[in-house]
Design a protein around this motif. Structure first.
Motif, PDB file in Angstrom:
ATOM      1  N   UNK A  17       0.946  -1.067   0.006  1.00  0.00           N
ATOM      2  CA  UNK A  17      -0.104   0.044   0.078  1.00  0.00           C
ATOM      3  C   UNK A  17       0.887   1.405   0.026  1.00  0.00           C
ATOM      4  N   UNK A  18       0.765   2.066  -1.025  1.00  0.00           N
ATOM      5  CA  UNK A  18       1.734   3.156  -1.015  1.00  0.00           C
ATOM      6  C   UNK A  18       1.563   4.176   0.013  1.00  0.00           C
ATOM      7  N   UNK A  19       0.383   3.965   0.908  1.00  0.00           N
ATOM      8  CA  UNK A  19       0.154   5.274   1.941  1.00  0.00           C
ATOM      9  C   UNK A  19       1.044   4.721   3.230  1.00  0.00           C
ATOM     10  N   UNK A  20       1.534   3.765   3.140  1.00  0.00           N
ATOM     11  CA  UNK A  20       2.401   3.311   4.203  1.00  0.00           C
ATOM     12  C   UNK A  20       3.576   2.962   4.220  1.00  0.00           C
ATOM     13  N   UNK A  21       4.383   3.113   5.220  1.00  0.00           N
ATOM     14  CA  UNK A  21       5.743   2.696   4.997  1.00  0.00           C
ATOM     15  C   UNK A  21       6.119   1.268   4.794  1.00  0.00           C
ATOM     16  N   UNK A  22       7.136   0.750   4.368  1.00  0.00           N
ATOM     17  CA  UNK A  22       7.483  -0.784   3.995  1.00  0.00           C
ATOM     18  C   UNK A  22       7.842  -1.230   5.551  1.00  0.00           C
ATOM     19  N   UNK A  23       7.343  -2.416   5.518  1.00  0.00           N
ATOM     20  CA  UNK A  23       7.373  -3.201   6.969  1.00  0.00           C
ATOM     21  C   UNK A  23       8.542  -4.305   6.848  1.00  0.00           C
ATOM     22  N   UNK A  24       9.354  -4.385   7.992  1.00  0.00           N
ATOM     23  CA  UNK A  24      10.489  -5.431   8.157  1.00  0.00           C
ATOM     24  C   UNK A  24      10.086  -6.781   7.216  1.00  0.00           C
ATOM     25  N   UNK A  25       8.847  -7.267   7.374  1.00  0.00           N
ATOM     26  CA  UNK A  25       8.518  -8.328   6.702  1.00  0.00           C
ATOM     27  C   UNK A  25       8.503  -8.555   5.424  1.00  0.00           C
ATOM     28  N   UNK A  26       8.263  -7.361   4.862  1.00  0.00           N
ATOM     29  CA  UNK A  26       8.386  -7.262   3.348  1.00  0.00           C
ATOM     30  C   UNK A  26       9.843  -7.265   2.883  1.00  0.00           C
ATOM     31  N   UNK A  27      10.707  -6.393   3.750  1.00  0.00           N
ATOM     32  CA  UNK A  27      12.101  -6.512   3.317  1.00  0.00           C
ATOM     33  C   UNK A  27      12.885  -7.842   3.508  1.00  0.00           C
ATOM     34  N   UNK A  28      12.438  -8.831   4.523  1.00  0.00           N
ATOM     35  CA  UNK A  28      12.665 -10.143   4.743  1.00  0.00           C
ATOM     36  C   UNK A  28      12.285 -10.741   3.459  1.00  0.00           C
ATOM     37  N   UNK A  29      11.034 -10.740   3.190  1.00  0.00           N
ATOM     38  CA  UNK A  29      10.465 -11.513   1.884  1.00  0.00           C
ATOM     39  C   UNK A  29      11.404 -11.414   0.833  1.00  0.00           C
ATOM     40  N   UNK A  30      11.906  -9.983   0.657  1.00  0.00           N
ATOM     41  CA  UNK A  30      12.662  -9.812  -0.667  1.00  0.00           C
ATOM     42  C   UNK A  30      13.962 -10.399  -0.657  1.00  0.00           C
ATOM     43  N   UNK A  31      14.561 -10.285   0.780  1.00  0.00           N
ATOM     44  CA  UNK A  31      15.749 -11.033   0.979  1.00  0.00           C
ATOM     45  C   UNK A  31      15.686 -12.547   0.698  1.00  0.00           C
ATOM     46  N   UNK A  32      14.615 -13.148   1.309  1.00  0.00           N
ATOM     47  CA  UNK A  32      14.425 -14.273   0.704  1.00  0.00           C
ATOM     48  C   UNK A  32      14.228 -14.873  -0.664  1.00  0.00           C
ATOM     49  N   UNK A  33      13.795 -13.911  -1.428  1.00  0.00           N
ATOM     50  CA  UNK A  33      13.481 -14.263  -2.846  1.00  0.00           C
ATOM     51  C   UNK A  33      15.021 -14.100  -3.391  1.00  0.00           C
ATOM     52  N   UNK A  34      15.865 -13.196  -3.003  1.00  0.00           N
ATOM     53  CA  UNK A  34      17.151 -13.091  -3.593  1.00  0.00           C
ATOM     54  C   UNK A  34      17.949 -14.319  -3.299  1.00  0.00           C
ATOM     55  N   UNK A  35      17.760 -14.908  -2.123  1.00  0.00           N
ATOM     56  CA  UNK A  35      18.179 -16.282  -1.783  1.00  0.00           C
ATOM     57  C   UNK A  35      17.903 -17.405  -2.712  1.00  0.00           C
ATOM     58  N   UNK A  36      16.733 -17.229  -2.876  1.00  0.00           N
ATOM     59  CA  UNK A  36      15.956 -18.474  -3.768  1.00  0.00           C
ATOM     60  C   UNK A  36      16.238 -18.153  -5.295  1.00  0.00           C
ATOM     61  N   UNK A  37      16.691 -17.146  -5.769  1.00  0.00           N
ATOM     62  CA  UNK A  37      16.934 -16.790  -7.218  1.00  0.00           C
ATOM     63  C   UNK A  37      15.417 -16.516  -7.963  1.00  0.00           C
ATOM     64  N   UNK A  38      14.539 -15.735  -7.110  1.00  0.00           N
ATOM     65  CA  UNK A  38      13.366 -15.554  -7.607  1.00  0.00           C
ATOM     66  C   UNK A  38      13.265 -14.105  -7.788  1.00  0.00           C
ATOM     67  N   UNK A  39      12.556 -13.573  -8.719  1.00  0.00           N
ATOM     68  CA  UNK A  39      12.449 -12.459  -9.362  1.00  0.00           C
ATOM     69  C   UNK A  39      11.400 -11.644  -8.540  1.00  0.00           C
ATOM     70  N   UNK A  40      11.743 -10.773  -7.769  1.00  0.00           N
ATOM     71  CA  UNK A  40      10.639  -9.808  -6.918  1.00  0.00           C
ATOM     72  C   UNK A  40      10.182  -8.866  -7.962  1.00  0.00           C
ATOM     73  N   UNK A  41       8.749  -8.909  -7.832  1.00  0.00           N
ATOM     74  CA  UNK A  41       7.919  -7.841  -8.799  1.00  0.00           C
ATOM     75  C   UNK A  41       7.233  -7.161  -7.549  1.00  0.00           C
ATOM     76  N   UNK A  42       7.814  -5.730  -7.430  1.00  0.00           N
ATOM     77  CA  UNK A  42       7.110  -4.980  -6.376  1.00  0.00           C
ATOM     78  C   UNK A  42       6.275  -4.011  -6.788  1.00  0.00           C
ATOM     79  N   UNK A  43       5.083  -3.943  -6.428  1.00  0.00           N
ATOM     80  CA  UNK A  43       4.149  -2.927  -7.040  1.00  0.00           C
ATOM     81  C   UNK A  43       3.423  -2.063  -5.647  1.00  0.00           C
TER      82      UNK A  43
END
Length: 103
Positions: A17-43
């Motif tokens: 949601x553009x109206x709120x700040x990014x949460x730690x869980x979202x950062x962790x999820x993107x880190x996990x994507x990087x470790x798994x070789x998954x492409x993150x698509x952020x909207x």
């Protein structure tokens, strides 16, 4: 378990949601994507709820906070803003990975 064990998963779509700040869980999820070789698509969603003159700052802040190379997509279901670009990114992510699962 599905996400951890899936051999077919190629990308991960993260909706923020553009109206709120990014949460730690979202950062962790993107880190996990990087470790798994998954492409993150952020909207960033609900862009219609934010004044047009504040959208660029919100996109820049999310990009920095999430450590993204490219800015997140700006979207709004209410006025269809960015939905074509989002569809294209999802299709490209699937097509670019072909039939081989990530390493």
């Amino acid at each position: 378990d599905y996400i951890e064990g899936s051999q077919r998963l190629r990308a991960l779509l993260l909706l923020v949601d553009i109206r709120r700040e990014v949460k730690d869980d979202e950062r962790l999820l993107l880190d996990w994507c990087g470790r798994r070789g998954l492409e993150p698509i952020v909207a960033l969603t609900k862009a219609d709820k934010l004044a047009k003159n504040k959208r660029f700052a919100a996109v820049s802040a999310a990009k920095k906070s999430l450590g993204l190379d490219a800015p997140p997509l700006l979207t709004s279901a209410a006025d269809a803003l960015g939905l074509d670009a989002l569809r294209e990114r999802v299709v490209a992510a699937v097509a670019n990975h072909g039939s081989e699962p990530p390493a």
